[in-house]
Design a protein around this motif. Sequence first.
Motif, PDB file in Angstrom:
ATOM      1  N   GLU A 255       0.835  -1.202   0.000  1.00 22.37           N
ATOM      2  CA  GLU A 255       0.000   0.000   0.000  1.00 22.37           C
ATOM      3  C   GLU A 255       0.870   1.252   0.000  1.00 22.37           C
ATOM      4  O   GLU A 255       0.567   2.248  -0.671  1.00 22.37           O
ATOM      5  CB  GLU A 255      -0.913  -0.011   1.221  1.00 22.37           C
ATOM      6  CG  GLU A 255      -2.007  -1.078   1.140  1.00 22.37           C
ATOM      7  CD  GLU A 255      -2.891  -1.084   2.384  1.00 22.37           C
ATOM      8  OE1 GLU A 255      -2.538  -0.321   3.338  1.00 22.37           O
ATOM      9  OE2 GLU A 255      -3.895  -1.810   2.375  1.00 22.37           O
ATOM     10  N   PHE A 256       1.992   1.204   0.759  1.00 16.59           N
ATOM     11  CA  PHE A 256       2.911   2.335   0.797  1.00 16.59           C
ATOM     12  C   PHE A 256       3.507   2.586  -0.591  1.00 16.59           C
ATOM     13  O   PHE A 256       3.591   3.722  -1.062  1.00 16.59           O
ATOM     14  CB  PHE A 256       4.003   2.051   1.833  1.00 16.59           C
ATOM     15  CG  PHE A 256       5.074   3.110   1.855  1.00 16.59           C
ATOM     16  CD1 PHE A 256       4.827   4.380   2.372  1.00 16.59           C
ATOM     17  CD2 PHE A 256       6.337   2.827   1.345  1.00 16.59           C
ATOM     18  CE1 PHE A 256       5.829   5.349   2.376  1.00 16.59           C
ATOM     19  CE2 PHE A 256       7.324   3.797   1.350  1.00 16.59           C
ATOM     20  CZ  PHE A 256       7.076   5.054   1.870  1.00 16.59           C
ATOM     21  N   ARG A 258       2.262   1.743  -3.517  1.00 21.11           N
ATOM     22  CA  ARG A 258       1.240   2.230  -4.412  1.00 21.11           C
ATOM     23  C   ARG A 258       0.929   3.694  -4.151  1.00 21.11           C
ATOM     24  O   ARG A 258       0.675   4.470  -5.075  1.00 21.11           O
ATOM     25  CB  ARG A 258      -0.035   1.392  -4.286  1.00 21.11           C
ATOM     26  CG  ARG A 258       0.116  -0.046  -4.755  1.00 21.11           C
ATOM     27  CD  ARG A 258       0.430  -0.106  -6.244  1.00 21.11           C
ATOM     28  NE  ARG A 258      -0.626   0.479  -7.048  1.00 21.11           N
ATOM     29  CZ  ARG A 258      -1.692  -0.184  -7.490  1.00 21.11           C
ATOM     30  NH1 ARG A 258      -1.835  -1.478  -7.223  1.00 21.11           N
ATOM     31  NH2 ARG A 258      -2.600   0.434  -8.215  1.00 21.11           N
ATOM     32  N   SER A 259       0.956   4.102  -2.878  1.00 18.15           N
ATOM     33  CA  SER A 259       0.700   5.508  -2.561  1.00 18.15           C
ATOM     34  C   SER A 259       1.800   6.394  -3.099  1.00 18.15           C
ATOM     35  O   SER A 259       1.545   7.483  -3.642  1.00 18.15           O
ATOM     36  CB  SER A 259       0.581   5.680  -1.043  1.00 18.15           C
ATOM     37  OG  SER A 259      -0.543   4.981  -0.548  1.00 18.15           O
ATOM     38  N   ALA A 262       1.319   6.914  -6.685  1.00 15.47           N
ATOM     39  CA  ALA A 262       0.234   7.858  -6.923  1.00 15.47           C
ATOM     40  C   ALA A 262       0.701   9.274  -6.703  1.00 15.47           C
ATOM     41  O   ALA A 262       0.339  10.202  -7.447  1.00 15.47           O
ATOM     42  CB  ALA A 262      -0.958   7.532  -6.040  1.00 15.47           C
ATOM     43  N   TYR A 263       1.525   9.502  -5.629  1.00 11.43           N
ATOM     44  CA  TYR A 263       2.066  10.831  -5.388  1.00 11.43           C
ATOM     45  C   TYR A 263       2.922  11.285  -6.575  1.00 11.43           C
ATOM     46  O   TYR A 263       2.875  12.454  -6.978  1.00 11.43           O
ATOM     47  CB  TYR A 263       2.897  10.827  -4.110  1.00 11.43           C
ATOM     48  CG  TYR A 263       2.094  10.573  -2.845  1.00 11.43           C
ATOM     49  CD1 TYR A 263       0.713  10.863  -2.801  1.00 11.43           C
ATOM     50  CD2 TYR A 263       2.713  10.069  -1.689  1.00 11.43           C
ATOM     51  CE1 TYR A 263      -0.015  10.611  -1.659  1.00 11.43           C
ATOM     52  CE2 TYR A 263       1.993   9.826  -0.547  1.00 11.43           C
ATOM     53  CZ  TYR A 263       0.625  10.090  -0.546  1.00 11.43           C
ATOM     54  OH  TYR A 263      -0.090   9.852   0.593  1.00 11.43           O
ATOM     55  N   GLU A 281      -7.892   9.888   2.527  1.00 11.51           N
ATOM     56  CA  GLU A 281      -6.951   8.775   2.638  1.00 11.51           C
ATOM     57  C   GLU A 281      -5.734   8.993   1.750  1.00 11.51           C
ATOM     58  O   GLU A 281      -4.692   8.344   1.930  1.00 11.51           O
ATOM     59  CB  GLU A 281      -7.646   7.463   2.248  1.00 11.51           C
ATOM     60  CG  GLU A 281      -8.730   7.061   3.236  1.00 11.51           C
ATOM     61  CD  GLU A 281      -9.369   5.743   2.828  1.00 11.51           C
ATOM     62  OE1 GLU A 281      -8.959   5.191   1.740  1.00 11.51           O
ATOM     63  OE2 GLU A 281     -10.246   5.259   3.524  1.00 11.51           O
ATOM     64  N   PHE A 282      -5.819   9.891   0.766  1.00 11.74           N
ATOM     65  CA  PHE A 282      -4.701  10.151  -0.144  1.00 11.74           C
ATOM     66  C   PHE A 282      -3.477  10.680   0.607  1.00 11.74           C
ATOM     67  O   PHE A 282      -2.348  10.507   0.180  1.00 11.74           O
ATOM     68  CB  PHE A 282      -5.143  11.148  -1.223  1.00 11.74           C
ATOM     69  CG  PHE A 282      -4.096  11.408  -2.267  1.00 11.74           C
ATOM     70  CD1 PHE A 282      -3.844  10.479  -3.270  1.00 11.74           C
ATOM     71  CD2 PHE A 282      -3.336  12.574  -2.211  1.00 11.74           C
ATOM     72  CE1 PHE A 282      -2.868  10.732  -4.226  1.00 11.74           C
ATOM     73  CE2 PHE A 282      -2.362  12.814  -3.163  1.00 11.74           C
ATOM     74  CZ  PHE A 282      -2.122  11.891  -4.171  1.00 11.74           C
ATOM     75  N   ASN A 284      -2.636   9.916   3.736  1.00 11.71           N
ATOM     76  CA  ASN A 284      -2.313   9.097   4.902  1.00 11.71           C
ATOM     77  C   ASN A 284      -0.821   9.034   5.155  1.00 11.71           C
ATOM     78  O   ASN A 284      -0.357   9.134   6.295  1.00 11.71           O
ATOM     79  CB  ASN A 284      -2.862   7.688   4.747  1.00 11.71           C
ATOM     80  CG  ASN A 284      -4.383   7.655   4.973  1.00 11.71           C
ATOM     81  OD1 ASN A 284      -4.940   8.591   5.559  1.00 11.71           O
ATOM     82  ND2 ASN A 284      -5.029   6.588   4.529  1.00 11.71           N
ATOM     83  N   TYR A 285       0.008   8.854   4.068  1.00 10.76           N
ATOM     84  CA  TYR A 285       1.445   8.694   4.250  1.00 10.76           C
ATOM     85  C   TYR A 285       2.182  10.028   4.247  1.00 10.76           C
ATOM     86  O   TYR A 285       3.415  10.051   4.334  1.00 10.76           O
ATOM     87  CB  TYR A 285       2.034   7.793   3.159  1.00 10.76           C
ATOM     88  CG  TYR A 285       1.582   6.358   3.318  1.00 10.76           C
ATOM     89  CD1 TYR A 285       2.214   5.515   4.245  1.00 10.76           C
ATOM     90  CD2 TYR A 285       0.527   5.872   2.588  1.00 10.76           C
ATOM     91  CE1 TYR A 285       1.802   4.200   4.400  1.00 10.76           C
ATOM     92  CE2 TYR A 285       0.111   4.570   2.717  1.00 10.76           C
ATOM     93  CZ  TYR A 285       0.750   3.716   3.642  1.00 10.76           C
ATOM     94  OH  TYR A 285       0.348   2.440   3.797  1.00 10.76           O
TER      95      TYR A 285
END
Length: 293
Positions: A255-256, A258-259, A262-263, A281-282, A284-285
């Motif tokens: 998930e990290f 993939r995020s 996306a960033y 949720e976008f 979150n990290y």
Amino acid sequence: MTRSLLALIALVGAVFVALNSLFIVDEREKVLVLQFGAVADIKEEPGLAFKLPFIQNVARYDDRILSRDLDPIEVTPLDDRRLVVDAFARYRIDDVNQFRQATGAAGDQAIAVAGRRLDSILRSQTREILGSVASNDILSTDRAALMLRIRTGAIRDAQALGLEVIDVRLKRTDLPRENLDATFARMRAEREREATDERARGQEAAQRIRAQADRTVVELVSDAKRQAEIIRGEADANRNAIFADAYGSDQEFFEFYRSLAAYRAALLENNSTMVMSPDSEFFNYLKSDLGAQ
């Protein structure tokens, strides 16, 4: 004196009689000994010969092979294609007695008379023989056989003249001058028709080749697209399988990852303005536990 004169006269008379009794037959001629216009003897062997003086005389005829050129004559073969034929003949006097009876003359005059009659025979035979075949036979190599037929017929007819026809040849065979333009035009039209047919067949063959080539291109492109779709599908399946394995191995790290991807796609240099809820949720990290407190 009188006796000497008589002896001289007698000697002169004897010489005169001898000169009128002897004659020479040349190897190139035949001689008829005529008595009151009738043939008394025939001399064909060369050498010295005798005749009765004052009563008989000689008529000389050429014994060599003679040539006769025909004036161009027009013939009409079976296909009605008129031709102008130029021919010549070789002949000799075979029966000198019959030759004299047929011509009624001697020397060059007899040759001229016989030549005119031989011309008539040759023209008749040429028209008869060449009129029984097609023009293509006359213009082809078969003309040798036709010349032999003309010669055979001329030999038969020339026997009545005491002549022996040795050979007959066709020197030239042409179309009449007035027919040349029409013939050339017909030949040109025929060649143009053949050229048009060849071009039409070439265009038809070219169209078939183009159609086959277009079909082959379509088949190749279609097959290439099909294979590309298969490869793309297999690649997508492998990618999804890799993602699934990664997700199954470490869900949080996946998930990290993939995020972060996306960033990277969203926060570009010239496209970094976003309107979103702070608790989305976008982000979150991007949140800090220290800052949240």
